[in-house]
Scaffold this motif. Sequence first.
Motif, PDB file in Angstrom:
ATOM      1  N   LEU A 104     -48.185  -4.927 -12.602  1.00 60.74           N
ATOM      2  CA  LEU A 104     -49.347  -5.633 -12.083  1.00 60.74           C
ATOM      3  C   LEU A 104     -49.051  -6.570 -10.923  1.00 60.74           C
ATOM      4  O   LEU A 104     -49.545  -6.376  -9.827  1.00 60.74           O
ATOM      5  N   TYR A 105     -48.221  -7.596 -11.160  1.00 62.61           N
ATOM      6  CA  TYR A 105     -48.192  -8.675 -10.174  1.00 62.61           C
ATOM      7  C   TYR A 105     -46.874  -9.424 -10.176  1.00 62.61           C
ATOM      8  O   TYR A 105     -46.019  -9.213 -11.042  1.00 62.61           O
ATOM      9  N   GLY A 106     -46.706 -10.311  -9.198  1.00 57.53           N
ATOM     10  CA  GLY A 106     -45.526 -11.166  -9.095  1.00 57.53           C
ATOM     11  C   GLY A 106     -45.818 -12.297  -8.130  1.00 57.53           C
ATOM     12  O   GLY A 106     -46.832 -12.293  -7.416  1.00 57.53           O
ATOM     13  N   ARG A 107     -44.908 -13.278  -8.084  1.00 61.07           N
ATOM     14  CA  ARG A 107     -45.095 -14.424  -7.193  1.00 61.07           C
ATOM     15  C   ARG A 107     -43.792 -14.783  -6.502  1.00 61.07           C
ATOM     16  O   ARG A 107     -42.776 -15.050  -7.145  1.00 61.07           O
ATOM     17  N   PHE A 108     -43.812 -14.776  -5.163  1.00 57.20           N
ATOM     18  CA  PHE A 108     -42.703 -15.280  -4.376  1.00 57.20           C
ATOM     19  C   PHE A 108     -42.837 -16.792  -4.227  1.00 57.20           C
ATOM     20  O   PHE A 108     -43.938 -17.298  -3.987  1.00 57.20           O
ATOM     21  N   ASP A 109     -41.724 -17.505  -4.338  1.00 59.84           N
ATOM     22  CA  ASP A 109     -41.680 -18.910  -3.946  1.00 59.84           C
ATOM     23  C   ASP A 109     -41.005 -18.985  -2.587  1.00 59.84           C
ATOM     24  O   ASP A 109     -39.880 -18.484  -2.414  1.00 59.84           O
ATOM     25  N   LEU A 110     -41.706 -19.585  -1.633  1.00 57.44           N
ATOM     26  CA  LEU A 110     -41.258 -19.599  -0.245  1.00 57.44           C
ATOM     27  C   LEU A 110     -41.127 -21.027   0.260  1.00 57.44           C
ATOM     28  O   LEU A 110     -41.920 -21.908  -0.088  1.00 57.44           O
ATOM     29  N   ARG A 111     -40.137 -21.225   1.130  1.00 57.85           N
ATOM     30  CA  ARG A 111     -40.046 -22.463   1.901  1.00 57.85           C
ATOM     31  C   ARG A 111     -40.693 -22.207   3.256  1.00 57.85           C
ATOM     32  O   ARG A 111     -40.295 -21.303   3.985  1.00 57.85           O
ATOM     33  N   LEU A 159     -56.653  -7.754  -8.714  1.00 63.52           N
ATOM     34  CA  LEU A 159     -56.229  -7.552 -10.103  1.00 63.52           C
ATOM     35  C   LEU A 159     -57.157  -6.582 -10.823  1.00 63.52           C
ATOM     36  O   LEU A 159     -56.705  -5.682 -11.538  1.00 63.52           O
ATOM     37  N   VAL A 160     -58.459  -6.744 -10.634  1.00 63.38           N
ATOM     38  CA  VAL A 160     -59.407  -5.818 -11.254  1.00 63.38           C
ATOM     39  C   VAL A 160     -59.169  -4.403 -10.744  1.00 63.38           C
ATOM     40  O   VAL A 160     -59.129  -3.435 -11.518  1.00 63.38           O
ATOM     41  N   ALA A 161     -58.995  -4.271  -9.427  1.00 59.24           N
ATOM     42  CA  ALA A 161     -58.760  -2.946  -8.849  1.00 59.24           C
ATOM     43  C   ALA A 161     -57.456  -2.336  -9.359  1.00 59.24           C
ATOM     44  O   ALA A 161     -57.366  -1.121  -9.586  1.00 59.24           O
ATOM     45  N   ALA A 162     -56.420  -3.179  -9.557  1.00 59.44           N
ATOM     46  CA  ALA A 162     -55.134  -2.675 -10.054  1.00 59.44           C
ATOM     47  C   ALA A 162     -55.274  -2.125 -11.467  1.00 59.44           C
ATOM     48  O   ALA A 162     -54.731  -1.059 -11.793  1.00 59.44           O
ATOM     49  N   TRP A 163     -56.008  -2.841 -12.328  1.00 58.49           N
ATOM     50  CA  TRP A 163     -56.227  -2.331 -13.687  1.00 58.49           C
ATOM     51  C   TRP A 163     -56.963  -0.993 -13.650  1.00 58.49           C
ATOM     52  O   TRP A 163     -56.645  -0.074 -14.412  1.00 58.49           O
ATOM     53  N   LYS A 164     -57.956  -0.883 -12.768  1.00 56.47           N
ATOM     54  CA  LYS A 164     -58.704   0.374 -12.674  1.00 56.47           C
ATOM     55  C   LYS A 164     -57.795   1.518 -12.243  1.00 56.47           C
ATOM     56  O   LYS A 164     -57.830   2.614 -12.824  1.00 56.47           O
ATOM     57  N   ARG A 165     -56.978   1.273 -11.212  1.00 66.14           N
ATOM     58  CA  ARG A 165     -56.103   2.330 -10.712  1.00 66.14           C
ATOM     59  C   ARG A 165     -55.067   2.741 -11.752  1.00 66.14           C
ATOM     60  O   ARG A 165     -54.697   3.912 -11.845  1.00 66.14           O
ATOM     61  N   GLN A 166     -54.585   1.782 -12.522  1.00 69.65           N
ATOM     62  CA  GLN A 166     -53.479   2.076 -13.426  1.00 69.65           C
ATOM     63  C   GLN A 166     -53.939   2.404 -14.842  1.00 69.65           C
ATOM     64  O   GLN A 166     -53.109   2.635 -15.723  1.00 69.65           O
ATOM     65  N   SER A 167     -55.224   2.450 -15.052  1.00 70.07           N
ATOM     66  CA  SER A 167     -55.727   2.717 -16.405  1.00 70.07           C
ATOM     67  C   SER A 167     -55.271   4.076 -16.932  1.00 70.07           C
ATOM     68  O   SER A 167     -55.079   4.243 -18.140  1.00 70.07           O
ATOM     69  N   ARG A 196     -56.677 -10.889 -19.107  1.00 70.57           N
ATOM     70  CA  ARG A 196     -57.473 -10.055 -20.004  1.00 70.57           C
ATOM     71  C   ARG A 196     -58.888  -9.882 -19.453  1.00 70.57           C
ATOM     72  O   ARG A 196     -59.462  -8.787 -19.506  1.00 70.57           O
ATOM     73  N   GLU A 197     -59.438 -10.964 -18.899  1.00 70.43           N
ATOM     74  CA  GLU A 197     -60.778 -10.882 -18.312  1.00 70.43           C
ATOM     75  C   GLU A 197     -60.806  -9.884 -17.153  1.00 70.43           C
ATOM     76  O   GLU A 197     -61.754  -9.094 -17.013  1.00 70.43           O
ATOM     77  N   THR A 198     -59.765  -9.895 -16.298  1.00 69.89           N
ATOM     78  CA  THR A 198     -59.743  -8.939 -15.182  1.00 69.89           C
ATOM     79  C   THR A 198     -59.637  -7.508 -15.694  1.00 69.89           C
ATOM     80  O   THR A 198     -60.214  -6.590 -15.111  1.00 69.89           O
ATOM     81  N   ALA A 199     -58.896  -7.294 -16.784  1.00 68.50           N
ATOM     82  CA  ALA A 199     -58.791  -5.951 -17.359  1.00 68.50           C
ATOM     83  C   ALA A 199     -60.128  -5.497 -17.922  1.00 68.50           C
ATOM     84  O   ALA A 199     -60.524  -4.321 -17.759  1.00 68.50           O
ATOM     85  N   GLU A 200     -60.842  -6.412 -18.572  1.00 63.88           N
ATOM     86  CA  GLU A 200     -62.148  -6.050 -19.123  1.00 63.88           C
ATOM     87  C   GLU A 200     -63.146  -5.736 -18.009  1.00 63.88           C
ATOM     88  O   GLU A 200     -63.966  -4.821 -18.131  1.00 63.88           O
ATOM     89  N   GLN A 201     -63.054  -6.472 -16.902  1.00 69.16           N
ATOM     90  CA  GLN A 201     -63.935  -6.172 -15.778  1.00 69.16           C
ATOM     91  C   GLN A 201     -63.611  -4.817 -15.163  1.00 69.16           C
ATOM     92  O   GLN A 201     -64.463  -4.207 -14.517  1.00 69.16           O
ATOM     93  N   ALA A 202     -62.379  -4.362 -15.379  1.00 71.43           N
ATOM     94  CA  ALA A 202     -61.995  -3.020 -14.919  1.00 71.43           C
ATOM     95  C   ALA A 202     -62.403  -1.935 -15.909  1.00 71.43           C
ATOM     96  O   ALA A 202     -62.146  -0.748 -15.676  1.00 71.43           O
ATOM     97  N   GLY A 203     -63.017  -2.331 -17.025  1.00 72.26           N
ATOM     98  CA  GLY A 203     -63.507  -1.363 -17.995  1.00 72.26           C
ATOM     99  C   GLY A 203     -62.561  -1.056 -19.132  1.00 72.26           C
ATOM    100  O   GLY A 203     -62.812  -0.118 -19.908  1.00 72.26           O
ATOM    101  N   LEU A 204     -61.487  -1.836 -19.285  1.00 70.11           N
ATOM    102  CA  LEU A 204     -60.518  -1.578 -20.344  1.00 70.11           C
ATOM    103  C   LEU A 204     -60.919  -2.286 -21.637  1.00 70.11           C
ATOM    104  O   LEU A 204     -61.508  -3.372 -21.619  1.00 70.11           O
ATOM    105  N   ASP A 205     -60.588  -1.667 -22.754  1.00 72.86           N
ATOM    106  CA  ASP A 205     -60.752  -2.276 -24.074  1.00 72.86           C
ATOM    107  C   ASP A 205     -59.535  -3.152 -24.329  1.00 72.86           C
ATOM    108  O   ASP A 205     -58.392  -2.709 -24.127  1.00 72.86           O
ATOM    109  N   THR A 206     -59.742  -4.388 -24.765  1.00 75.51           N
ATOM    110  CA  THR A 206     -58.624  -5.323 -24.904  1.00 75.51           C
ATOM    111  C   THR A 206     -58.679  -6.045 -26.237  1.00 75.51           C
ATOM    112  O   THR A 206     -59.716  -6.129 -26.879  1.00 75.51           O
ATOM    113  N   GLU A 207     -57.517  -6.575 -26.627  1.00 73.15           N
ATOM    114  CA  GLU A 207     -57.384  -7.424 -27.807  1.00 73.15           C
ATOM    115  C   GLU A 207     -56.402  -8.531 -27.481  1.00 73.15           C
ATOM    116  O   GLU A 207     -55.440  -8.319 -26.739  1.00 73.15           O
TER     117      GLU A 207
END
Length: 392
Positions: A104-111, A159-167, A196-207
């Motif tokens: 899904l995602y990651g974060r660079f720390d930059l100076r 994030l929503v688009a990523a969940w949809k593509r990778q579903s 979890r909210e972004t996954a649900e907006q992509a149409g995924l069932d979550t717990e």
Amino acid sequence: MKRHTIDPRPGWQQTVEEQGVVYPLTRYPDGSLRPYWDESAYYTFALPEIEALEEVVEELHGLCLDAAAHIVERDRFEDLGITDPRLAALIAESWQRRSELPSLYGRFDLRYDGTGPAKMLEYNADTPTSLVEAASAQWFWMEERFPGADQWNSLHERLVAAWKRQSTLLPPGPVHFAHSDGDELGEDLMTVAYLRETAEQAGLDTEALSVEQIGWDRLSGRFVDERLRFVRSCFKLYPWEWLATDRFGPHVLDTLDNGGGTGTTCWIEPAWKMLLSNKALLAILWELHPGHPNLLPAHLGGPHELAATGYVSKPLLGREGAGITVHRPGTAPVIRDEACCYQELAPLPDFDGNHVVLGAWVVEDEAAGLGIRESSGLITDEYARFVPHVIV
């Protein structure tokens, strides 16, 4: 890039809590509470600056993927402190089958100070936090304080688009979202709830469940939730180095889904992300790309020539600045007992006594947004403050 001061909104604490930042204050060692979400200041950037930073982030992400391939191809897992041959083999398999695994995602720390090239400090591609404030709270802040302005922030949509593509890569059944009960502030809980909210907006069932609620069913040889349903896929805000080595670690390795497996668990992020969230990556990047304008010199085993210029030593695994030590130019080199990466000292930019680090987000393989943290010292630790930004 400029820093500005501004009066906080009336009732700001309740506002950001309702937007998911349920940890707006930080308790300091003296017992005082001070803002973590700090809207008494904000930063402005020119659009060309942001466009240049986006290019840097995507180039750095590509370099990191190349370095991961190098580690696997040259079997350099011991440089990362990964000495278990079985774990190394599973990470290698995960890397080789990465196109079959959701990531899904990651974060660079930059100076970055607005004048010179941005420098990579590290990459958290396994369990990055400060997502809710970057994706949500600062966007709503901008809409209220600077209507019509812009921000480097397409995190939610991406994030929503990523969940949809990778579903299609996910096994049948709900995606479980897990955090640890050891999270006292609620940051991990809200990060997982937001994802979890972004996954649900992509149409995924979550717990939702906590890591501590995940059970092991001996009869089926499967992980189960508190209702005894199989955990076929799980987003976990729980570091891989813990997941693979704690009490149930052997079961994690036994049932690891590295693509298309049955009777297994698909973990998000996948095991190959361990290659990117290890500080040894910084030294390997410098070895492969010496002199790159967006990298800092870094070494394993000792500071070498960096003792003359100053350096920081970073444990290979760690978060929130834990274990990082700063060594000024000309001081006697110190070789630590634990495995560390020794990186050239690049003091964080000082804006009116505030030391700034940029957190640049990547969703899938694309730059997606910016979060800014300020600290009183040179190390961005658990007392750092989140400050919003706008593009002018």
